[in-house]
Design a protein around this motif. Structure first.
Motif, PDB file in Angstrom:
ATOM      1  N   PHE A 166       0.856  -1.183   0.000  1.00 46.85           N
ATOM      2  CA  PHE A 166       0.000   0.000   0.000  1.00 46.85           C
ATOM      3  C   PHE A 166       0.893   1.235   0.000  1.00 46.85           C
ATOM      4  CE2 PHE A 166      -2.360  -3.356   2.080  1.00 46.85           C
ATOM      5  CZ  PHE A 166      -3.669  -3.210   1.619  1.00 46.85           C
ATOM      6  N   ASP A 167       0.329   2.376  -0.391  1.00 46.92           N
ATOM      7  CA  ASP A 167       0.989   3.674  -0.243  1.00 46.92           C
ATOM      8  C   ASP A 167       0.301   4.443   0.875  1.00 46.92           C
ATOM      9  OD1 ASP A 167       3.072   3.625  -2.027  1.00 46.92           O
ATOM     10  OD2 ASP A 167       1.918   4.486  -3.681  1.00 46.92           O
ATOM     11  N   THR A 168       1.089   5.115   1.712  1.00 45.17           N
ATOM     12  CA  THR A 168       0.505   5.876   2.807  1.00 45.17           C
ATOM     13  C   THR A 168       1.461   6.982   3.238  1.00 45.17           C
ATOM     14  OG1 THR A 168      -0.604   5.634   4.952  1.00 45.17           O
ATOM     15  CG2 THR A 168       1.462   4.428   4.661  1.00 45.17           C
ATOM     16  N   LYS A 169       1.108   7.703   4.267  1.00 43.25           N
ATOM     17  CA  LYS A 169       1.989   8.672   4.913  1.00 43.25           C
ATOM     18  C   LYS A 169       2.086   8.290   6.377  1.00 43.25           C
ATOM     19  CE  LYS A 169       1.187  12.608   1.843  1.00 43.25           C
ATOM     20  NZ  LYS A 169       0.811  14.050   1.750  1.00 43.25           N
ATOM     21  N   LYS A 170       3.319   8.297   6.902  1.00 43.21           N
ATOM     22  CA  LYS A 170       3.510   7.882   8.294  1.00 43.21           C
ATOM     23  C   LYS A 170       4.787   8.484   8.843  1.00 43.21           C
ATOM     24  CE  LYS A 170       1.914   5.274  11.691  1.00 43.21           C
ATOM     25  NZ  LYS A 170       0.597   5.539  12.302  1.00 43.21           N
ATOM     26  N   TYR A 171       4.715   8.935  10.093  1.00 41.69           N
ATOM     27  CA  TYR A 171       5.864   9.503  10.803  1.00 41.69           C
ATOM     28  C   TYR A 171       6.488  10.685  10.059  1.00 41.69           C
ATOM     29  CZ  TYR A 171       5.351   4.798  12.735  1.00 41.69           C
ATOM     30  OH  TYR A 171       4.841   3.645  13.276  1.00 41.69           O
ATOM     31  N   GLY A 172       5.666  11.411   9.298  1.00 45.01           N
ATOM     32  CA  GLY A 172       6.154  12.580   8.578  1.00 45.01           C
ATOM     33  C   GLY A 172       6.752  12.282   7.216  1.00 45.01           C
ATOM     34  N   TYR A 173       6.601  11.061   6.715  1.00 44.02           N
ATOM     35  CA  TYR A 173       7.159  10.640   5.428  1.00 44.02           C
ATOM     36  C   TYR A 173       6.080  10.023   4.549  1.00 44.02           C
ATOM     37  CZ  TYR A 173      11.793  10.879   7.668  1.00 44.02           C
ATOM     38  OH  TYR A 173      12.933  11.288   8.329  1.00 44.02           O
ATOM     39  N   ASN A 174       6.268  10.126   3.226  1.00 43.69           N
ATOM     40  CA  ASN A 174       5.564   9.226   2.338  1.00 43.69           C
ATOM     41  C   ASN A 174       6.176   7.853   2.541  1.00 43.69           C
ATOM     42  OD1 ASN A 174       3.935  11.225   1.142  1.00 43.69           O
ATOM     43  ND2 ASN A 174       5.560  11.758  -0.309  1.00 43.69           N
ATOM     44  N   ALA A 175       5.362   6.809   2.498  1.00 45.38           N
ATOM     45  CA  ALA A 175       5.891   5.490   2.836  1.00 45.38           C
ATOM     46  C   ALA A 175       5.189   4.388   2.059  1.00 45.38           C
ATOM     47  CB  ALA A 175       5.738   5.230   4.334  1.00 45.38           C
ATOM     48  N   GLY A 176       5.965   3.368   1.725  1.00 49.61           N
ATOM     49  CA  GLY A 176       5.402   2.121   1.247  1.00 49.61           C
ATOM     50  C   GLY A 176       5.028   1.279   2.459  1.00 49.61           C
ATOM     51  N   LEU A 177       3.797   0.812   2.499  1.00 49.94           N
ATOM     52  CA  LEU A 177       3.298   0.017   3.620  1.00 49.94           C
ATOM     53  C   LEU A 177       3.196  -1.429   3.165  1.00 49.94           C
ATOM     54  CD1 LEU A 177       1.879  -0.468   6.368  1.00 49.94           C
ATOM     55  CD2 LEU A 177      -0.232   0.362   5.294  1.00 49.94           C
ATOM     56  N   MET A 178       3.868  -2.337   3.885  1.00 50.11           N
ATOM     57  CA  MET A 178       3.939  -3.723   3.452  1.00 50.11           C
ATOM     58  C   MET A 178       3.417  -4.667   4.526  1.00 50.11           C
ATOM     59  SD  MET A 178       7.375  -3.868   1.209  1.00 50.11           S
ATOM     60  CE  MET A 178       8.524  -3.756   2.524  1.00 50.11           C
ATOM     61  N   TYR A 179       2.506  -5.528   4.125  1.00 50.59           N
ATOM     62  CA  TYR A 179       2.007  -6.617   4.971  1.00 50.59           C
ATOM     63  C   TYR A 179       2.645  -7.906   4.475  1.00 50.59           C
ATOM     64  CZ  TYR A 179      -1.495  -3.505   6.955  1.00 50.59           C
ATOM     65  OH  TYR A 179      -2.121  -2.473   7.626  1.00 50.59           O
ATOM     66  N   ILE A 180       3.364  -8.573   5.367  1.00 53.35           N
ATOM     67  CA  ILE A 180       4.173  -9.729   4.987  1.00 53.35           C
ATOM     68  C   ILE A 180       3.580 -10.989   5.594  1.00 53.35           C
ATOM     69  CG2 ILE A 180       6.495 -10.724   5.046  1.00 53.35           C
ATOM     70  CD1 ILE A 180       7.502  -7.800   5.450  1.00 53.35           C
TER      71      ILE A 180
END
Length: 254
Positions: A152-166
């Motif tokens: 997924f794509d998201t924003k977290k901790y002040g950054y754009n981030a790739g979010l991965m469920y493994i």
């Protein structure tokens, strides 16, 4: 997101989480029975057949609290046959009356499922969740399904981030954020400052009060981890891999 970044976060997540102690597991979070989610301590349910009174206890005496109507359903956490009461939670009671209430006990097989221990990860997910449940609870923008990974794509901790469920064998094991940095490669000094900044933000945002553990090789890798009781270990990692700096925040356990 580059494929190499996906696989490198695999390596970092799996490797680092084995170095830290894990928190204790909590009771199963999503056991369904009779159209409801079973809560910890629940022993049964009552179906309301006709309008009746819910009571509360005041000065050791029952006082009328409110009405419950036909077709309402209430969880039961204790059956007091001596006092002829169903305890339905939040200090509320129903009087045992077969003409107004139909009681059904939680089957033993459901109680056994409740005893199974699950560890909370993050974002409403738990160790062992299926890909279908993750997709149901995750509200970030879906990017792709890969083998054993949902991105997924998201924003977290002040950054754009790739979010991965493994996943392993279609059971969720880890959740990781791959933070997008402002430049590709950092010196060790810059990495240390970056690591400390991210760790401080993660500690604040996740409300982490547990003791943290710090590891570094003094050259290319820095990690801080917080083992949480009843939940996953949280790891912040900043590394130089394949000619670029990568920053991750991972949730998981081993």
């Amino acid at each position: 997101m580059k494929k190499i970044k996906v696989y490198s976060i695999f390596i970092l997540t799996f490797a680092m989480l084995t170095l830290f102690p894990i928190g204790s597991a909590s009771a199963h979070h999503n056991v369904q029975w009779e159209g409801m989610q079973v809560k910890e301590g629940q022993v049964g349910k009552v179906d309301v057949l006709k309008t009746t009174t819910i009571y509360k206890m005041k000065n050791k005496k029952l006082v009328s609290y409110k009405k419950t109507k036909a077709k309402d359903v209430h969880r039961v956490f204790k059956v007091d046959k001596k006092k002829k009461l169903y305890e339905i939670g939040s200090g509320q009671y129903l009087k045992i009356n077969a003409k107004e209430l139909k009681y059904k006990a939680v089957p033993q097989k459901i109680l056994d499922q409740m005893k199974k221990k699950h560890i909370e990860l993050t974002r409403g997910t738990y160790i062992g969740d299926s890909p279908a449940r993750v997709k149901k609870v995750e509200k970030a923008k879906w990017v792709a399904d890969m083998q054993d990974v949902i991105l997924f794509d998201t924003k977290k901790y002040g950054y754009n981030a790739g979010l991965m469920y493994i996943f392993e064998k279609k059971k969720l094991q880890y959740v990781g954020y791959d933070l997008e940095l402002s430049k590709e490669k950092h010196t060790y000094k810059e990495m240390k400052a970056l690591h400390d900044s991210i760790a401080k933000r993660v500690k604040k945002d996740e409300k982490l009060k547990e003791k943290s553990y710090f590891e570094t090789d003094g050259k290319r890798e820095l990690f801080t981890a917080w083992p949480r009781s009843g939940k996953s270990t949280v790891v912040v990692g900043v590394t130089n891999e394949e000619g670029y700096t990568q920053a991750i925040v991972a949730f998981g356990t081993r």
